[in-house]
Design an enzyme around this catalytic site. Structure first.
Site, PDB file in Angstrom:
ATOM      1  N   ASN A  34      -9.751 -45.023  18.882  1.00 28.38           N
ATOM      2  CA  ASN A  34     -10.274 -45.928  17.850  1.00 28.38           C
ATOM      3  C   ASN A  34      -9.229 -46.171  16.766  1.00 28.38           C
ATOM      4  O   ASN A  34      -9.065 -47.298  16.305  1.00 28.38           O
ATOM      5  CB  ASN A  34     -11.540 -45.349  17.216  1.00 28.38           C
ATOM      6  CG  ASN A  34     -12.786 -45.719  17.989  1.00 28.38           C
ATOM      7  OD1 ASN A  34     -13.260 -46.841  17.916  1.00 28.38           O
ATOM      8  ND2 ASN A  34     -13.291 -44.768  18.763  1.00 28.38           N
ATOM      9  N   ILE A 108     -16.780 -33.822   5.064  1.00 36.26           N
ATOM     10  CA  ILE A 108     -15.947 -34.336   3.957  1.00 36.26           C
ATOM     11  C   ILE A 108     -16.355 -33.668   2.647  1.00 36.26           C
ATOM     12  O   ILE A 108     -17.529 -33.711   2.256  1.00 36.26           O
ATOM     13  CB  ILE A 108     -16.088 -35.875   3.848  1.00 36.26           C
ATOM     14  CG1 ILE A 108     -15.653 -36.544   5.156  1.00 36.26           C
ATOM     15  CG2 ILE A 108     -15.270 -36.415   2.676  1.00 36.26           C
ATOM     16  CD1 ILE A 108     -14.195 -36.331   5.541  1.00 36.26           C
ATOM     17  N   HIS A 124     -20.435 -43.262  14.516  1.00 34.25           N
ATOM     18  CA  HIS A 124     -21.117 -42.237  15.308  1.00 34.25           C
ATOM     19  C   HIS A 124     -21.503 -42.856  16.656  1.00 34.25           C
ATOM     20  O   HIS A 124     -22.034 -43.970  16.693  1.00 34.25           O
ATOM     21  CB  HIS A 124     -22.364 -41.758  14.558  1.00 34.25           C
ATOM     22  CG  HIS A 124     -23.045 -40.619  15.242  1.00 34.25           C
ATOM     23  ND1 HIS A 124     -22.552 -39.321  15.192  1.00 34.25           N
ATOM     24  CD2 HIS A 124     -24.145 -40.578  16.033  1.00 34.25           C
ATOM     25  CE1 HIS A 124     -23.341 -38.538  15.905  1.00 34.25           C
ATOM     26  NE2 HIS A 124     -24.309 -39.268  16.422  1.00 34.25           N
ATOM     27  N   GLU A 194     -17.338 -49.615  20.347  1.00 36.77           N
ATOM     28  CA  GLU A 194     -16.564 -49.193  19.162  1.00 36.77           C
ATOM     29  C   GLU A 194     -15.332 -50.066  18.982  1.00 36.77           C
ATOM     30  O   GLU A 194     -15.038 -50.522  17.876  1.00 36.77           O
ATOM     31  CB  GLU A 194     -16.177 -47.720  19.303  1.00 36.77           C
ATOM     32  CG  GLU A 194     -17.396 -46.815  19.306  1.00 36.77           C
ATOM     33  CD  GLU A 194     -17.068 -45.336  19.379  1.00 36.77           C
ATOM     34  OE1 GLU A 194     -17.889 -44.554  18.906  1.00 36.77           O
ATOM     35  OE2 GLU A 194     -16.012 -44.966  19.913  1.00 36.77           O
TER      36      GLU A 194
HETATM   37  C1  GRF Z   1     -15.710 -41.864  19.011  1.00 37.73           C
HETATM   38  O1  GRF Z   1     -16.582 -41.983  20.083  1.00 37.73           O
HETATM   39  C2  GRF Z   1     -16.457 -41.898  17.709  1.00 37.73           C
HETATM   40  O2  GRF Z   1     -17.696 -42.504  17.777  1.00 37.73           O
HETATM   41  C3  GRF Z   1     -16.669 -40.446  17.391  1.00 37.73           C
HETATM   42  O3  GRF Z   1     -15.552 -39.784  17.899  1.00 37.73           O
HETATM   43  C4  GRF Z   1     -15.008 -40.515  18.989  1.00 37.73           C
HETATM   44  C5  GRF Z   1     -13.532 -40.617  18.764  1.00 37.73           C
HETATM   45  O4  GRF Z   1     -12.890 -41.111  19.905  1.00 37.73           O
HETATM   46  N1  GRF Z   1     -16.938 -40.250  15.994  1.00 37.73           N
HETATM   47  P1  GRF Z   1     -11.363 -41.516  19.884  1.00 37.73           P
HETATM   48  O5  GRF Z   1     -10.566 -40.294  19.489  1.00 37.73           O
HETATM   49  O6  GRF Z   1     -11.217 -42.623  18.899  1.00 37.73           O
HETATM   50  O7  GRF Z   1     -11.068 -41.953  21.289  1.00 37.73           O
END
Ligand code: GRF
Length: 211
Positions: A34, A108, A124, A194
């Site tokens: 992400n 946090i 999330h 995402e």
């Molecule tokens: C994602 O699925 C996000 O929703 C969660 O942690 C994961 C992180 O994945 N909070 P990446 O490291 O970005 O692949």
């Protein structure tokens, strides 16, 4: 002389009209797909730029992503994060305007919440308020969704407060859960959501807040 005057007037007019690019810090503990997606998205934009990667795990893949993209990274220590300054001075020195949690596993601290309230968001991988809270991250979320025989799952982007997965929801979208899904197939479908929505929601929020 006249030309210089005209130049200065238009220069200062531009400064007043065009808001400065906002600086994002991404907090991540793992692979950082992400984070990478958000970095690439904002390379094409003037609204904001990813200026810092904050990570609690020196082995995390996200640090390599920071390196490849020439983005500064900050590896944080538990003691200072929870019992010291919480790295607020470092965030101030880097002039961070906005914090994005993308797979960050530590809670946090209040010092950061107070400094960045309403300017700190999390993603999330399920439809909160279901399947959230302490220990609900990564595959444990998808396992819980599958064991509950949910017909749909999705993503929740929300403000961060002092509690896990608790702040006000900004955005949710859903995807189906199929009977033959595994945590891997569901995780893949969630990741697609995402990648598609998270950068856009961040951008809209920053534009709205700072306009
Ligand atoms: C994602 O699925 C996000 O929703 C969660 O942690 C994961 C992180 O994945 N909070 P990446 O490291 O970005 O692949």
């Amino acid at each position: 002389m006249f030309k210089l005057g005209a130049f200065l007037i238009s220069y200062f007019a531009c400064l007043m009209i065009i808001p400065p690019t906002k600086k994002i810090a991404i907090f991540a503990s793992g692979t950082g797909t992400n984070a990478d997606n958000i970095i690439q998205y904002f390379k094409q934009k003037k609204t904001a730029t990813v200026a810092l990667i904050v990570c609690n795990n020196p082995q995390a893949g996200v640090l390599k992503i920071a390196d490849i993209n020439n983005i500064a990274s900050l590896i944080i220590q538990k003691e200072k994060f929870f019992k010291g300054s919480a790295y607020v001075p470092e965030l101030r020195n880097t002039e961070i305007d906005f914090i994005v949690l993308a797979g960050f596993l530590w809670k946090i601290p209040t010092l950061i919440i107070n400094e960045y309230r309403d300017n700190i968001i999390n993603i999330h991988p399920a439809l909160l308020p279901k399947f959230g809270g302490k220990g609900m991250y990564g595959n444990s979320v998808h396992e819980a969704v599958l064991s509950a025989k949910e017909k749909e799952s999705g993503i929740t982007i929300h403000f961060v407060d002092e509690f896990y997965d608790n702040g006000k929801t900004i955005f949710q979208t859903t995807c189906p859960v199929y009977e033959n899904d595994t945590t891997e197939t569901l995780a893949k479908r969630i990741h697609e959501l995402e990648y598609k929505y998270f950068p856009k929601v961040i951008e809209e929020l920053i534009e709205k807040k700072h306009s």
